[in-house]
Design an enzyme around this catalytic site. Sequence first.
Site, short mmCIF file in Angstrom:
data_model
loop_
_atom_site.label_atom_id
_atom_site.label_comp_id
_atom_site.label_asym_id
_atom_site.label_seq_id
_atom_site.Cartn_x
_atom_site.Cartn_y
_atom_site.Cartn_z
N SER A 158 0.64 -1.14 -0.16
CA SER A 158 -0.01 0.15 0.12
C SER A 158 0.87 1.19 0.10
CB SER A 158 -0.95 0.11 1.14
OG SER A 158 -1.24 1.30 1.62
N ASP A 178 -21.99 1.14 1.29
CA ASP A 178 -20.61 1.78 0.76
C ASP A 178 -20.37 0.76 -0.40
OD1 ASP A 178 -20.91 3.44 2.85
OD2 ASP A 178 -19.03 2.43 4.05
P1 ADP Z 1 -13.28 5.71 5.39
O1 ADP Z 1 -14.30 6.80 5.68
O2 ADP Z 1 -12.00 6.36 4.70
O3 ADP Z 1 -13.60 4.68 4.66
P2 ADP Z 1 -12.34 3.99 7.45
O4 ADP Z 1 -12.15 4.02 8.72
O5 ADP Z 1 -13.83 3.12 7.24
O6 ADP Z 1 -12.53 5.41 6.77
O7 ADP Z 1 -11.25 3.18 6.68
C1 ADP Z 1 -9.81 3.84 6.64
C2 ADP Z 1 -9.10 2.43 6.79
O8 ADP Z 1 -9.07 1.82 5.39
C3 ADP Z 1 -7.67 2.82 7.00
O9 ADP Z 1 -7.43 2.92 8.36
C4 ADP Z 1 -6.82 1.81 6.34
O10 ADP Z 1 -6.85 0.48 7.29
C5 ADP Z 1 -7.80 1.44 5.31
N1 ADP Z 1 -7.34 1.82 4.03
C6 ADP Z 1 -8.00 2.86 3.18
N2 ADP Z 1 -7.25 3.21 2.02
C7 ADP Z 1 -6.12 2.48 2.24
C8 ADP Z 1 -4.73 2.38 1.12
N3 ADP Z 1 -4.91 3.23 0.38
N4 ADP Z 1 -4.11 1.43 1.63
C9 ADP Z 1 -4.24 0.71 2.93
N5 ADP Z 1 -5.21 0.79 3.60
C10 ADP Z 1 -6.12 1.63 3.36
MG MG Z 2 -15.02 3.26 5.43
#
Ligand code: ADP
Ligand code: MG
Length: 410
Positions: free
Chosen positions: A85, A192
């Site tokens: 990532s 979502d």
């Molecule tokens: P959101 O509203 O952005 O969905 P969430 O708390 O549900 O917020 O999700 C965020 C989590 O998703 C991050 O903490 C991470 O664990 C994961 N995540 C999102 N984008 C990435 C990425 N590009 N690479 C790795 N993990 C990610």
């Molecule tokens: Mg989320």
Amino acid sequence: MNTAKRESRFNFNKSKTVISEKLLADFQAVYGAAKPDFICRAPGRVELVGGHTDYNQGFVIAAAINHSCFVAASKRSDRRISIYSDWAKQKHTFVPSKNLQPLTNCQWANYSRGLAALLSKHGLKLKGANLYISSEIPVGAGLSSSAALEVSLAKAMVTISDPNWDIEPSQLARICRQAENDFANSPCGIMDQIACIMGRKDQVIILDCRDLSVEFLPFDSKNCCIMIFNSMIRHEIAGTEYSSRRQQCEKACQILHNINPKINSLRDVNLSVLNQAKGKLGPTLFSRASHVINENMRVLKAAQALKKNDMLQLGKLMKESHRSARDLFQISCEQTDFLVDKICQIPGAYGARITGGGFGGAVVALAQPEAVQEITKSVKGLYRKRFGLNCKIYLSEPSQGVELINVANS
Ligand code: ADP
Ligand code: MG
């Protein structure tokens, strides 16, 4: 509502998405391979009306946005799945199996571990893959970077393993949600993943969260712009407040079920039943249930407004939705209230509301294209002055859901 027809989702789309040279170069830097075999793109989403209705089996109107999570993928000769990532700046490698468990020290990798375990349980024989994640979606801003991540990864794993694997979009959405619920310990609803998988250009989705049926509604992207304001206050869906709202809804539902056994979710409750039960519910549960029941009605009214292209009415419903989220469901905060208030004062803004799980995160607004510049300038300035924060603004239109992009000819 019609259940979405089975799509030939695993063919390469004639995608107009431009492949980023940087993504190809970054993939090569991590994996040393010639080129990825393909790229999956899955969008974030914004919910226009319908806050916290999804886990109450209600209705929600959402659109996929034009900011996406990309996963570049290639086959491996062994069975291991390696994931890098560019947000976490880490690589994680595992052997797929239905017995995989979440890790305590690598949260971001739990989404992929969950997907691998659940896809295996559903009968997919997972093959080895090198995967590189690069996302444009701000993390924790309420635009569902998590669903975009899951969907993009799931699509990549399925495509590598068995491109002809037969799975309904709603079933894939359920698997992605379960990965998030059980492995990332985040109790999100289903909206979502549905929006991220099924989104369409110039159309928004109304989802019935009870049977996951969807209907597509027209959205006049030429004359109405979706503006998303990141308050820069990190929402925490896995945090206690979100879970507490879910529990309060369940508790209210249980009390109402005891009065009338036909009630199995807040979706089944109308306002007269709610008002009769006011004493038994007490003030907090009454307010929470009142929000959900009225929000469901607003979603249905918003669908009618969209069918008539009546953006003034849609904007009015969004403002009401925000007031209810703020006062009855109490999921807003000072910063998001400020944004909604200031946006709505500017001519050309139809309406605005908090979107996503709440407690910070993002505000969504609909505006006439001519007003976008003034709204951007004015709101940014006022927000900086009041909170000392740079509010990031994303312009969007309803966009296409998950797609495969062929890189062979690039
Ligand atoms: P959101 O509203 O952005 O969905 P969430 O708390 O549900 O917020 O999700 C965020 C989590 O998703 C991050 O903490 C991470 O664990 C994961 N995540 C999102 N984008 C990435 C990425 N590009 N690479 C790795 N993990 C990610
Ligand atoms: Mg989320």
